[in-house]
Design a protein around this motif. Structure first.
Motif, mmCIF file in Angstrom:
data_model
loop_
_atom_site.group_PDB
_atom_site.id
_atom_site.type_symbol
_atom_site.label_atom_id
_atom_site.label_comp_id
_atom_site.label_asym_id
_atom_site.label_seq_id
_atom_site.Cartn_x
_atom_site.Cartn_y
_atom_site.Cartn_z
ATOM 1 N N ALA A 4 -0.759 -5.112 -7.817
ATOM 2 C CA ALA A 4 0.641 -4.780 -7.526
ATOM 3 C C ALA A 4 1.038 -3.463 -8.197
ATOM 4 C CB ALA A 4 1.543 -5.904 -8.005
ATOM 5 N N HIS A 5 0.192 -2.969 -9.141
ATOM 6 C CA HIS A 5 0.556 -1.782 -9.909
ATOM 7 C C HIS A 5 0.159 -0.510 -9.175
ATOM 8 C CE1 HIS A 5 0.644 -4.265 -13.890
ATOM 9 N NE2 HIS A 5 1.511 -4.662 -12.977
ATOM 10 N N SER A 6 0.905 -0.172 -8.130
ATOM 11 C CA SER A 6 0.651 1.092 -7.437
ATOM 12 C C SER A 6 1.991 1.634 -6.954
ATOM 13 C CB SER A 6 -0.277 0.854 -6.245
ATOM 14 O OG SER A 6 0.297 -0.151 -5.411
ATOM 15 N N LEU A 7 2.030 2.945 -6.694
ATOM 16 C CA LEU A 7 3.312 3.546 -6.317
ATOM 17 C C LEU A 7 3.808 2.958 -4.996
ATOM 18 C CD1 LEU A 7 5.366 5.579 -7.246
ATOM 19 C CD2 LEU A 7 4.175 7.355 -5.987
ATOM 20 N N LEU A 8 2.881 2.830 -4.035
ATOM 21 C CA LEU A 8 3.256 2.186 -2.767
ATOM 22 C C LEU A 8 2.841 0.728 -2.828
ATOM 23 C CD1 LEU A 8 2.118 4.944 -0.250
ATOM 24 C CD2 LEU A 8 4.450 4.301 -0.798
ATOM 25 N N LEU A 9 3.552 -0.096 -2.090
ATOM 26 C CA LEU A 9 3.229 -1.524 -2.080
ATOM 27 C C LEU A 9 1.873 -1.696 -1.401
ATOM 28 C CD1 LEU A 9 4.010 -4.484 -2.475
ATOM 29 C CD2 LEU A 9 5.240 -4.419 -0.330
ATOM 30 N N ASN A 10 0.960 -2.410 -2.074
ATOM 31 C CA ASN A 10 -0.376 -2.642 -1.538
ATOM 32 C C ASN A 10 -0.293 -3.743 -0.487
ATOM 33 O OD1 ASN A 10 -3.024 -3.320 -1.070
ATOM 34 N ND2 ASN A 10 -3.638 -3.068 -3.232
ATOM 35 N N GLU A 11 -0.090 -3.334 0.773
ATOM 36 C CA GLU A 11 0.215 -4.334 1.800
ATOM 37 C C GLU A 11 -1.001 -5.191 2.139
ATOM 38 O OE1 GLU A 11 2.036 -1.995 4.869
ATOM 39 O OE2 GLU A 11 3.878 -1.721 3.714
ATOM 40 N N ALA A 40 7.304 9.482 -13.117
ATOM 41 C CA ALA A 40 6.398 10.122 -12.149
ATOM 42 C C ALA A 40 6.773 11.582 -11.893
ATOM 43 C CB ALA A 40 6.425 9.353 -10.838
ATOM 44 N N ASN A 41 5.795 12.298 -11.345
ATOM 45 C CA ASN A 41 5.981 13.689 -10.966
ATOM 46 C C ASN A 41 6.860 13.745 -9.704
ATOM 47 O OD1 ASN A 41 5.691 16.288 -10.092
ATOM 48 N ND2 ASN A 41 3.517 16.401 -10.671
ATOM 49 N N LYS A 42 7.875 14.616 -9.685
ATOM 50 C CA LYS A 42 8.810 14.622 -8.547
ATOM 51 C C LYS A 42 8.100 14.881 -7.228
ATOM 52 C CE LYS A 42 13.364 15.466 -10.385
ATOM 53 N NZ LYS A 42 14.637 16.149 -10.217
ATOM 54 N N THR A 43 7.116 15.807 -7.241
ATOM 55 C CA THR A 43 6.455 16.137 -5.965
ATOM 56 C C THR A 43 5.691 14.932 -5.436
ATOM 57 O OG1 THR A 43 4.714 17.064 -7.311
ATOM 58 C CG2 THR A 43 6.249 18.625 -6.317
ATOM 59 N N ASP A 44 5.037 14.175 -6.354
ATOM 60 C CA ASP A 44 4.335 12.960 -5.919
ATOM 61 C C ASP A 44 5.297 12.009 -5.229
ATOM 62 O OD1 ASP A 44 2.196 13.993 -7.103
ATOM 63 O OD2 ASP A 44 2.029 12.539 -8.753
ATOM 64 N N VAL A 45 6.461 11.866 -5.842
ATOM 65 C CA VAL A 45 7.433 10.926 -5.283
ATOM 66 C C VAL A 45 7.884 11.407 -3.915
ATOM 67 C CG1 VAL A 45 9.728 9.921 -5.598
ATOM 68 C CG2 VAL A 45 8.210 10.185 -7.572
ATOM 69 N N LYS A 46 8.184 12.715 -3.837
ATOM 70 C CA LYS A 46 8.686 13.231 -2.546
ATOM 71 C C LYS A 46 7.643 13.058 -1.436
ATOM 72 C CE LYS A 46 12.086 16.435 -4.395
ATOM 73 N NZ LYS A 46 12.451 17.810 -4.717
ATOM 74 N N GLU A 47 6.377 13.252 -1.761
ATOM 75 C CA GLU A 47 5.316 13.081 -0.758
ATOM 76 C C GLU A 47 5.361 11.689 -0.141
ATOM 77 O OE1 GLU A 47 1.384 13.863 -2.282
ATOM 78 O OE2 GLU A 47 1.967 15.898 -2.864
ATOM 79 N N LYS A 70 17.996 -7.376 -7.119
ATOM 80 C CA LYS A 70 18.551 -6.493 -8.149
ATOM 81 C C LYS A 70 17.604 -5.318 -8.387
ATOM 82 C CE LYS A 70 20.785 -7.233 -12.638
ATOM 83 N NZ LYS A 70 20.956 -8.187 -13.733
ATOM 84 N N LEU A 71 16.324 -5.635 -8.555
ATOM 85 C CA LEU A 71 15.315 -4.604 -8.821
ATOM 86 C C LEU A 71 15.129 -3.696 -7.612
ATOM 87 C CD1 LEU A 71 12.143 -5.818 -10.720
ATOM 88 C CD2 LEU A 71 13.543 -3.836 -11.166
ATOM 89 N N LEU A 72 15.163 -4.328 -6.433
ATOM 90 C CA LEU A 72 14.995 -3.578 -5.194
ATOM 91 C C LEU A 72 16.079 -2.506 -5.089
ATOM 92 C CD1 LEU A 72 13.885 -3.253 -2.297
ATOM 93 C CD2 LEU A 72 15.281 -5.193 -1.612
ATOM 94 N N ALA A 73 17.334 -2.948 -5.307
ATOM 95 C CA ALA A 73 18.462 -2.023 -5.223
ATOM 96 C C ALA A 73 18.306 -0.905 -6.255
ATOM 97 C CB ALA A 73 19.755 -2.790 -5.461
ATOM 98 N N LYS A 74 17.899 -1.293 -7.453
ATOM 99 C CA LYS A 74 17.765 -0.309 -8.533
ATOM 100 C C LYS A 74 16.721 0.741 -8.164
ATOM 101 C CE LYS A 74 16.895 -0.057 -13.489
ATOM 102 N NZ LYS A 74 16.300 -0.698 -14.644
ATOM 103 N N ASN A 75 15.585 0.269 -7.618
ATOM 104 C CA ASN A 75 14.499 1.191 -7.267
ATOM 105 C C ASN A 75 14.886 2.135 -6.134
ATOM 106 O OD1 ASN A 75 12.381 0.761 -9.060
ATOM 107 N ND2 ASN A 75 11.883 -1.185 -8.108
ATOM 108 N N LEU A 76 15.570 1.584 -5.117
ATOM 109 C CA LEU A 76 15.963 2.444 -3.985
ATOM 110 C C LEU A 76 16.887 3.553 -4.481
ATOM 111 C CD1 LEU A 76 16.720 0.459 -0.707
ATOM 112 C CD2 LEU A 76 15.567 2.645 -0.907
ATOM 113 N N ALA A 77 17.860 3.148 -5.313
ATOM 114 C CA ALA A 77 18.806 4.149 -5.831
ATOM 115 C C ALA A 77 18.069 5.187 -6.664
ATOM 116 C CB ALA A 77 19.880 3.449 -6.655
ATOM 117 N N ALA A 78 17.138 4.722 -7.494
ATOM 118 C CA ALA A 78 16.395 5.648 -8.352
ATOM 119 C C ALA A 78 15.559 6.600 -7.497
ATOM 120 C CB ALA A 78 15.495 4.857 -9.301
ATOM 121 N N LEU A 79 14.978 6.053 -6.448
ATOM 122 C CA LEU A 79 14.128 6.857 -5.580
ATOM 123 C C LEU A 79 14.925 8.022 -4.987
ATOM 124 C CD1 LEU A 79 11.445 7.242 -4.123
ATOM 125 C CD2 LEU A 79 12.187 5.619 -2.394
ATOM 126 N N TYR A 80 16.148 7.708 -4.509
ATOM 127 C CA TYR A 80 16.971 8.767 -3.923
ATOM 128 C C TYR A 80 17.438 9.756 -4.980
ATOM 129 C CZ TYR A 80 17.069 6.888 0.801
ATOM 130 O OH TYR A 80 16.705 6.494 2.057
#
Length: 1980
Positions: A4-11, A40-47, A70-80
């Motif tokens: 589970a420890h990856s930037l994208l969800l390991n589907e 994380a590095n901003k460019t990695d996130v933007k990619e 709660k966590l989902l909302a927090k992460n989405l907001a942080a991502l933006y």
């Protein structure tokens, strides 16, 4: 989980796992994402942003559970906010669409809630960026709010709160809409929704001005409604809203005020609004059943409690400075509340209102104000009391009766008085000694005002005043004795006023009860005073009926209070007490019967009160003096007690006859009786069990009681862990003292002093500020239940069965509310009984008893009342424990299993699931695994019942109990349990907080069960561990404080077992945030966890805490964190901490914890804070020295602030500069504009004491760390090498300053700590040299500071313990050798001189304030200090004397180049001590004598002087012992030095005379002289003997067995004293004379040598042993001829004589064998012994010597075989003749024998024998005693002459023969010399011719042998020598014989000629040869 420890969800991984595990996998991924996005590095996130957004938004529709959304909302907001914001509006629209969706099914709900959460998170994170879309969003949310169910409502409100907080003022257009929609929900039926609304409105009021202007009243009314039928959480949230809005209305935030022209509310308006809530009635008429149970009052209690909390929030928000300024108005408002008729409709209501008002005052004045402001507040309170009292006095004195409302005024005023006095008392007690200005300033008149209330018409007010006095006395113990005296005096003067008798006796009782809190106590005589007053009151009670009741009550109250002083006082009054007790009750049954017929209702009331009082005093006696409870005393006590028991049965008839108003008095008698019986061993009253049990059972089954009163004990008998089931009934909160009013049992929380006046002198139960006994009705039932539990285990089975059956019958008979009450009481009694059985380790009884009990218990498991169900479960568990049989347990378990399988109703499912948990709790992993398996499977199934949170809560709670108690047996069920826990955590709505709390408990229990295994790396363990971590993460993030607390304790357990896996970097900051929580249990959990972490990893903990401060500093929002606070926290403590997130400043976590110490009152919490700081200090203080010293200094600086307002000037400037910098930032964020000038409350005294202790610990830590800390030169070079090196010696000035600040503070505890620190500093730094000034030490520059710190401690009013400590510091300082300035030395020395004057004053002279042992402590401390100084002085003097004199001369010369001017002359110290020595020595000896007596074993106690010793009184003997034990050793050493220096020549009265001789090294004065001067009864030798015995006795007694905890200084001092003592000749003689002492001392020293390791001790021991041996040697040399010698002498002499006989045998070579020479040496030693001969020994001696000589004569007979060696025998004889007196040997027979032996030797043919004989004769002839030598000369001289004449014919042929002749000539020459002048010619006529006859003529000379020539030479030499010696006589002889003359002259000429020839042949002799020879001879 790792997948589970990856930037994208390991589907892919997600698709492969089971459906059940997916939510956990997703949650774990979101957790990882949450951590990784920030870093994380901003460019990695933007990619990867597009894909991430897809995955996250996809999750919204996958029905996520609460934590996931709660966590989902927090992460989405942080991502933006980190990546691009292109698609944010798209996502926002998606969410809005989901919210609008009309689908109302339960399945769609999670998706909707997730969307709502996301909207909130977006706005919170991005705020104004989304401003354009906000009106639509808000409308959307508000629309769905109307149709949502409760979960939805909560979530939407929370989102709205976030929208508001993100947009701030920008959302103004929607404020009113939100307000309108939200406010109606404030009274929602769901408590979670109410909380959410309150929080949302709290956010809204930050910007919405209308809320605290136009809508203010509506808001208030709304809040009041919201408080009705609320729970604790709602009350906290709503009160926060109400209080904050009111505060804002009064003092708006500047930013909003600037924007709009606002009309502000006035103070009065705001307070008026609050008051309406406090006094208003309940609005709804629909009251719940619970409400009916309580007395249906018109004031709604929940509203009142909520408003009370709001008052506190209101004041806290406005801050300490505002409170300081507005205190008078605020106080009068709050006190008016409690005088309002609405607040005091019934007695219980009045008490409740009082408690609320007290809470408001305590929570504001107690925590927001600093010490100065608190003193000012106390003055205000005093004035308020004074004003009230004047009004009362006016009514009382108004005889005209015009004032109709007077009585009502008085009734109202009593409640005001109680609140004001309690707060005044609490204030003074918390200020402690810092409150002294309040007492000392006459203008305040605190004492006059408080004592005036003792005459108040109302008992409650009088008791409150008494309590207040007790608080003052405990805070300022020097007031205790004066108070007591004043009260006693007034009581005597005002005997005729009932109020005075009552009030002053209350005050005295209260003061006596406070004595145990004052370590110095009160004088012993006060006990006698109290007894006599009490006796007088009881005696005169009957004289005046108007006073009978008061006097009786007062008398017994005082005696009860007296008992609290403990056995040492009570022992003296016990016989009198026993008599008084016996006389209160009838003597016999006949009298008892007779009195029933007598008396009226009043006499009965007085009688009952008297008996209740007597029993109460007995109870106090038994409780406080257990040591005095002998069997005999118990027997005497039982007489009145048995009488009281019999009387109980008569009372109902008395009440019937005289009226129901006697019921209360009768109940009081029962209460007292139950109380005392519960303390006595049940065996003593087993005869009365039947009657007693009838009473007890009737009491708690309410048989004769129409009220449905319930006991209060059930809470204490229930398990604290069960609080989760019973809510706030068991929970501890900051608001417990007022929340208790809302609890279901009777009169809960209505404790008040007037319910039981005796509680005024009892110890206060822990955690309570003021004793609050419950009303009598409840107390009696409580007492009966408690006693039932004590008695039940001792009752027969038959009776047990009867009672249990009776209980069942009682329950059946009662109906409705009464049934509940009866059942509660019965269950409490049964629990109490079962607990008693378990403690006594006895069983319940046979089958029928069990059955009856089981029926009772099982019936209650289905009771609708949760409290009863809980009690039944607990009872079942305890029953299993006392029965302890597997079959019984199995039966109970099976019954519950069956019930649970069939039952569908909530009640029985909860009851029976708890039953399973309780069975396990009390019987451990219930016998067999079979039960465990079934129990677990059933409970796991119940826990999944989502329809009923209650069932889930109870089943999970039971599951936690089972996990806890099963231990390793549970290991097999861990996985299924864990997975259920996780599933529930992810799905149960957060509003079901109890379920989450239980899940947290289960998680914790599982972690403990798996335990150390958690460190492992196996697959299963890793899974378990990560599941535990996920569980912790979910609970940590829950909004409820108790769930968070559970999470913390889980993490704490995890950290204990697997420290590597707990991430401190996130845990520590979250703990720091919790430290500011408004929930006590969460703060406790956080501190407890920090304590554990700090024990292992203090450095990391502090580092992570600091990271929080840094992050806070980065964000501009938390500008308040930039404040340069000292160790405290913003005065607006809790509220603002929550707003600002956290309050860690540059002082770090340590600073925060120090600040908490000032605010927290909870004992457990404070003790954990102390420990945490202690652990941090131990690990970090040495490395971060400056930081920790700065912390302590900042805390201690408050001292100087209090006493003198002088702070270091440099510090001031920096501070003010910092303040200027921060002005602009804080302007818009603080509420009150003046807050920034004073951001914190100065540390309180208790915190300062702790800081001073920390200082001492730091010094000790440095000592163990590195020597450089105490070496200035080393420290400076280390600092040069590495500037980060931080060493203690560089901070010396700070250390001194801190110690000085503490030592001169108002607070006594702080002064004590300061003096201790000062002493430590002196000891550690005294010898540290000053590198720049060789020969000096660094402490010299602080001489003035030390003196100044010590001076105040010697002032007149200083308590004894501080004076004692100060003396200790003085002696350390003087003895340290630092003081180089004579004036400084004199100053400190004068302090000691002044205290010595006090010591001389003797016992009982000064007016005593404290217990006598306090005086003992003080006086002994002074004597000890002087002793230490004297020891040092003598050492200095000794050193100076042993040094060469030259150095001393230097100081007299003029050339003072060497800085000698600073050095004290070595004798200066001794000259200062000298004048005091006569006094000191007397006092020292007296103290030692006391100590010796006090160390006697108990069986010799009869030998102690009846009136005590020099410094102790017999009453305080036990406490005195301790003080003597602390001070005897230095005193002993000093006495030994003094005796040694005076040579034991000082008797008590001649000391002064001897002193003058002391200057010169006093030589021993003749003993007779000195004793002649003594006028006393004892002579000096006797006195000296006593002194020796005293010193040796004390030393031996101590050294026999020094306790291991004894300080090593005592052992060394004792040994040094012995060493010094044995330096003196007198002591040496003494110890040698009494051999027993010497032997005893040696054996004791031997043991000491074996048991004490330090080399210093061992060296001293060997030194003392040397001294003892030396003493014995000296003594033996002096006194050998004592009787003891006489016993061994015969044997020794016999042996010597025999040895001579057997070894002195003639040998060829004339060698003397070693035994012979030894024997001869022996004879010489023995015969030369000088003996102080008594007649007896003289006779014996003479006989022995004579017989020995006779033996030797016998053995030396010439014809003996083998032939004796004549020479040796002669030598022996000669030895006798030389050494013994003529009286002994002058006996004829011996003399003849001796002469014969000499004659034989002279005539011997052996020239060797002849030669030796001549030698010995020579010595005999030369004997000084002529009487001895003359007979021998007469007898033997002729033979000698004959022998020598014969030589002419027979010249010597060998050297030996020559030697014989030469020796013979010597004898003759000696005789000539001995002769008198007139006989000289005759003697020479013998000698000269003989010598001349040896001369040869020239012819024969040449041919003669060498021996013959030598004889010629010898004769010539002698003649040449004799001529000049006796010229006249020589001439005469030569003239008479001319032929001789010719021969002589010829020989002389020949000799000269040969000499000339020889000289010509030889070179000239070396000049220096002559002196060399001379030298040699002179050396011989």
């Amino acid at each position: 989980m790792e997948l589970a420890h990856s930037l994208l969800l390991n589907e892919e991984a997600l698709a492969q796992i089971t459906e059940a595990k997916r939510p956990v996998f997703i949650f774990e991924w979101l957790r990882f994402l949450d951590k990784v996005l920030v870093a994380a590095n901003k460019t990695d996130v933007k990619e990867k942003q597009k894909k991430l957004v897809e995955q996250l938004t996809g999750l919204i529709s996958s029905s996520p559970g609460p934590p996931t959304r709660k966590l989902l909302a927090k992460n989405l907001a942080a991502l933006y906010s980190i990546g691009d914001t292109f698609t944010v509006f798209q996502t926002l629209d998606k969410c809005n669409d989901i919210i609008r969706n009309k689908d109302d099914t339960a399945a769609y709900l999670p998706t909707k809630l997730a969307a709502v959460a996301c909207v909130g998170a977006f706005y919170e994170k991005m705020g104004r960026m989304l401003g354009s879309a906000f009106p639509e969003t808000v409308n959307n949310l508000l629309k769905s709010l109307k149709s949502a169910e409760s979960q939805g409502r909560s979530e939407i409100l929370m989102s709205l709160q976030k929208v508001l907080s993100g947009l701030g003022g920008a959302a103004a257009s929607s404020h009113r809409d939100i307000y309108k929609n939200a406010r109606s929900l404030l009274t929602d039926r769901s408590m979670a929704v109410r909380c959410a609304v309150a929080k949302c409105l709290l956010e809204l009021q930050n910007e919405a001005v209308f809320m605290w202007t136009a809508e203010l009243e509506n808001i208030a009314t709304l809040c009041f409604k919201a408080l009705e039928n609320s729970n604790y959480g709602v009350r906290v949230a709503v009160s926060k809203l109400l209080g904050t809005v009111m505060a804002t209305a009064l003092m708006p935030k500047q930013a909003t005020v600037m924007r709009q022209n606002v009309k502000r509310a006035t103070f009065d308006e705001v307070l008026e609004l609050m008051a309406t809530g406090f006094l208003r009635g309940g609005s709804g008429f629909l009251k719940s059943g619970g409400e009916m149970l309580k007395v249906g009052g018109s004031v709604n209690r929940e509203v009142r409690v909520g408003v009370t909390q709001a008052y506190v929030v209101f004041v806290t928000t406005l801050g300490g400075q505002w409170l300081e300024r507005s205190f008078a108005t605020f106080l009068s408002h709050v006190l008016d509340l409690v005088s309002h008729p609405r607040a005091t409709q019934t007695h219980v209501e009045a008490v409740y209102s009082r408690r609320c008002v007290s809470f408001i005052l305590r929570a504001t004045v107690g925590s927001l104000l600093g010490e100065k402001a608190q003193i000012a507040a106390a003055k205000e309170i005093c004035q308020a009391i004074g004003k009230q009292m004047k009004a009362v006095e006016a009514v009382v004195n108004d005889t005209s009766g015009e004032n109709k409302s007077g009585a009502a005024d008085i009734a109202a005023s009593q409640h005001v008085m109680v609140c004001a006095l309690q707060e005044l008392g609490s204030l003074v007690q918390s200020l402690n000694a810092t409150a002294s200005p309040l007492i000392q300033e006459a203008s305040i008149g605190l004492l006059e005002i408080v004592t005036s209330v003792l005459l108040h018409p109302s008992m409650a007010a009088r008791l409150a005043a008494a309590w207040c006095l007790r608080c003052v006395a405990v805070a300022l113990p020097f007031q205790l004795t004066p108070f007591l005296d004043r009260c006693a005096e007034r009581l005597n003067n005002l005997k005729t006023s009932p109020e005075a008798v009552s009030g002053y006796s209350f005050a005295m009782a209260a003061l006596l009860g406070g004595v145990h809190q004052c370590p110095l106590g009160i004088p012993h005589a006060k006990g006698k005073m109290v007894v006599s007053i009490a006796e007088d009151l009881l005696r005169t009670a009957a004289q005046n009926s108007r006073l009978s009741l008061q006097r009786t009550q007062a008398g017994w109250l005082l005696l009860g209070a007296l008992m609290t002083l403990g056995p040492s006082v009570v022992r003296y009054h016990l016989p009198k007490m026993l008599l008084l007790w016996r006389n209160v009750f009838p003597r016999s049954l006949k009298e008892l019967e007779a009195e029933k017929a007598r008396g009226d209702s009043f006499t009965w009331q007085v009688t009952l009160e008297g008996r209740a009082g007597a029993l109460c005093a007995m109870r106090s006696f038994v409780a406080h003096c257990p040591e005095l409870l002998t069997e005999d005393v118990i027997r005497k006590l039982m007489t009145p007690i048995e009488c009281a028991m019999t009387m109980m049965s008569h009372i109902p008839s008395v009440i019937k006859a005289h009226g129901a108003h006697l019921k209360a008095s009768a109940a009081m008698v029962r209460l007292r009786l139950y109380d005392i019986l519960a303390l006595l061993p049940p065996k003593t009253y087993e005869g009365s069990f039947n009657a007693l049990l009838r009473e007890l059972v009737a009491e708690f089954t309410l048989t004769d009681n129409s009220a449905n009163t319930t006991t209060s004990l059930l809470r204490s008998l229930c398990h604290y862990d069960d609080s989760v089931l019973l809510g706030s009934w068991l929970q501890e909160t900051d608001h417990k003292s007022i929340e208790d009013q809302l609890q279901p049992n009777s009169a809960s929380g209505s404790g008040a002093l007037e319910h039981d006046p005796s509680s005024i002198y009892l110890r206060i139960p822990a955690g309570e500020a003021v004793p609050g006994p419950l009303p009598l009705g409840v107390s009696v039932i409580d007492a009966s239940v408690a006693l039932f539990g004590v008695v039940f285990p001792h009752v027969s089975y038959k009776h047990r069965l009867q009672m249990l059956d009776h209980f069942a019958e009682c329950v059946k008979q009662a109906k409705g509310v009464r049934q509940q009450a009866v059942q509660l009481n019965i269950f409490t009694a049964v629990l109490s009984a079962l607990k008693g059985l378990a403690e006594n380790k006895s069983t319940l009884g046979p089958e029928e008893v069990r059955k009856s009990a089981l029926t009772l218990v099982m019936g209650a498991l289905d009771n609708p009342n949760p409290i009863l169900r809980c009690a039944a479960g607990e009872a079942l568990g305890r029953m299993a424990q006392v029965v302890g049989e597997a079959t019984f347990i199995a039966r109970m378990a099976q019954y519950s299993f069956d019930k649970l399988k069939s039952a569908r109703d909530v009640v029985s499912r909860t009851g029976h699931s708890l039953a399973l948990g309780c069975l396990h709790r009390y019987v451990g992993g219930i016998g067999s695994g079979q039960h465990l398996k079934t129990s677990v499977s059933i409970l796991l199934a119940l826990a999944q019942d989502g329809t009923s949170p209650e069932v889930q809560t109870w089943s999970l709670h039971s599951l936690a109990l089972i996990v806890d108690s099963s231990g390793p047996m549970y290991r097999g069920y861990v996985e299924p349990t864990l997975s259920l826990v996780l599933t529930l955590l992810l799905t149960v709505p957060p509003s079901h907080t109890e379920v989450h709390q239980c899940l947290g408990r289960c998680l914790g229990a599982i972690i403990t069960t798996v335990g150390p295994e958690l460190q492992g790396n196996g697959a299963t363990i890793s899974t378990i561990r990560s599941s535990c971590l996920v569980g912790c993460a979910i609970t940590q993030d829950h909004s409820d404080s108790l769930v968070q607390a559970a999470a913390i304790s889980c993490l704490q357990q995890l950290h204990m077992f697997a420290p590597r896996h707990v991430n401190l970097s996130s845990l520590v900051p979250s703990l720091c945030v919790h430290l500011c929580s408004s929930h006590l249990l969460l703060r406790r959990a956080a501190v407890a966890c920090l304590r554990q972490l700090a024990q292992r990893e203090a450095a990391e903990v502090c580092e992570y805490a600091m990271s929080l401060a840094k992050n806070a500093g980065d964000k501009e929002s938390s500008s308040a964190n930039v404040n340069p606070f000292a160790p405290g926290v913003s005065s607006r403590s809790d509220i603002h901490c929550r707003h600002q997130g956290v309050n860690i400043t540059e002082t770090g976590l340590e600073g925060l914890l120090f600040g908490m110490l000032d605010r927290e009152t909870d004992r457990k919490l404070c003790s954990d804070i102390h420990d945490t700081l202690g652990h941090m200090l131990s690990s970090l203080a040495v490395e971060k020295l400056s930081h920790w010293l700065m912390l302590c200094k900042d805390v201690l600086a408050a001292s100087s602030d209090m006493s003198t307002a002088t702070l270091l000037s440099s510090g001031k400037d920096e501070e003010s500069e910092k303040k200027d910098e921060m002005d602009d930032d804080t302007m818009f964020t603080t509420l009150g504009e003046e807050d920034k000038s004073k951001p914190f409350v100065a540390p309180r005294w208790a915190t300062r004491v702790f800081a001073a202790d920390c200082l001492c610990r730091i010094i000790n830590l440095c000592e163990n760390a590195d020597q450089a800390h105490f070496d200035l030169a080393m420290a400076r070079s280390a600092k040069l090498r590495n500037p980060t090196n931080d060493l203690l010696v560089l901070h010396l000035s700070d250390l001194i300053r801190m110690a000085f600040m503490a030592a001169t503070d108002h607070s006594n505890q702080l002064r004590m700590a300061g003096l201790q620190a000062l002493e430590d500093i002196i000891k550690k730094f005294a010898s540290v040299p000053e590198p720049e000034f060789p020969g000096h030490v660094i402490l010299e520059q602080y001489q003035a500071n030390v003196g100044a710190a010590l001076r105040p401690a010697f002032s007149q009013d200083t308590p004894s313990d501080i004076i004692a400590k100060a003396c200790q510091v003085c002696s350390t300082w003087i003895g340290s050798g630092v003081v180089s300035d004579l004036n400084d030395l004199r100053r400190v020395h004068n302090l000691l001189v002044s205290s010595l004057d006090k010591v001389q004053a003797g016992k009982g002279s000064s007016s005593q304030l404290y217990r006598e042992s306090a005086t003992t402590m003080e006086k002994l401390a002074v004597l000890k200090a002087w002793a230490e100084v004297y020891v040092v002085a003598m050492n200095i003097k000794k050193e100076a004397e042993s040094k060469p004199k030259r150095a001393i001369k230097n100081t007299d010369d003029d050339d003072d180049d060497y800085g000698t001017i600073d050095e004290l002359p070595p004798d200066s110290l001794i000259t200062l001590v000298q004048p005091e020595l006569p006094t000191l020595s007397r006092l020292w000896l007296a103290a030692l004598k006391d100590y010796a007596l006090l160390t006697l074993p108990a069986e010799f106690s009869s030998q102690l002087p009846p009136d005590g010793g020099a410094f102790y009184t017999p009453e305080t003997i036990d406490t005195a012992r301790l003080h003597y034990r602390n001070s005897w050793a230095p005193i002993l050493h000093a006495v030994a030095l003094w005796l040694n220096s005076t040579g034991f020549t000082c008797s008590e009265s001649t000391e002064a005379a001897a002193i003058s001789g002391l200057q010169k090294r006093s030589t021993s004065v003749n003993l007779n002289q000195a004793s002649g001067a003594v006028g006393s009864a004892k002579s000096l030798p006797e006195i000296n003997k006593d002194r020796m015995h005293l010193i040796l006795g004390v030393s031996i007694q101590f050294l026999c067995s020094p306790r291991p905890e004894e300080p090593i200084e005592h052992v060394t001092a004792c040994l040094q004293a012995l060493h010094t003592l044995l330096d003196s000749p007198y002591a040496r003689i003494h110890i040698a004379e009494d051999q027993l002492i010497g032997v005893e001392l040696l054996s004791v020293l031997h043991r000491l040598l074996l048991t004490w390791n330090p080399s210093s001790v061992q060296l001293l021991v060997t030194g003392v042993v040397q001294q003892i041996v030396r003493a014995a040697q000296d003594y033996l040399q002096e006194k050998r001829n004592t009787l003891r010698c006489m016993t061994v002498l015969p044997t020794i002499l016999f042996l010597i004589a025999r040895i001579l006989k057997d070894t002195a045998i003639k040998s060829a070579d004339n060698q003397v064998p070693p035994p012979v020479s030894a024997a001869l040496q022996g004879i010489k030693n023995i015969v030369t012994l000088s003996m102080a001969k008594t007649e007896e020994t003289q006779k014996q001696w003479t006989a022995l010597i004579r017989s020995t000589l006779a033996c030797i004569l016998e053995y030396s007979q010439p014809d003996s075989v083998p032939t004796p060696d004549e020479v040796s025998m002669l030598t022996a004889i000669a030895l006798f003749l030389w050494s013994a007196s003529s009286e002994i040997i002058g006996v004829q027979s011996l003399q003849n024998g001796c002469m014969n032996r000499f004659k034989n030797a002279l005539n011997s043919c052996d020239p060797w024998v002849q030669a030796k004989c001549y030698q010995l004769l020579l010595s005999v002839f030369q004997h000084s005693n002529r009487a001895l030598s003359t007979p021998y000369i007469h007898s033997l001289a002729p033979i000698v002459v004959e022998k020598l004449k014969a030589v002419e014919r027979n010249r010597p042929a060998s050297s030996i023969e020559l030697l014989a002749v030469q020796e013979g000539v010597k004898v003759l020459e000696t005789l000539v010399a001995l002769g008198e002048e007139q006989n000289r010619v005759q003697l020479l006529a013998l000698l000269v011719p003989t010598l001349i006859s040896y001369l040869l003529d020239e012819n024969s000379f040449a041919s003669a042998s060498s021996a013959s020539k030598d004889l010629h030479e010898f004769a010539l030499q002698n003649l040449m020598h004799i001529g000049p010696l006796y010229p006249h006589a020589f001439k005469t002889v030569m003239g008479a014989a001319p032929e001789l003359k010719v021969r002589l002259e010829t020989a002389v000429r020949a000799s000269q000629a040969s000499k000339a020839k020889a000289a010509a042949r030889q070179p000239a002799p070396a000049i220096h040869s002559a002196p060399t020879i001379k030298l040699k001879t002179s050396f011989f």
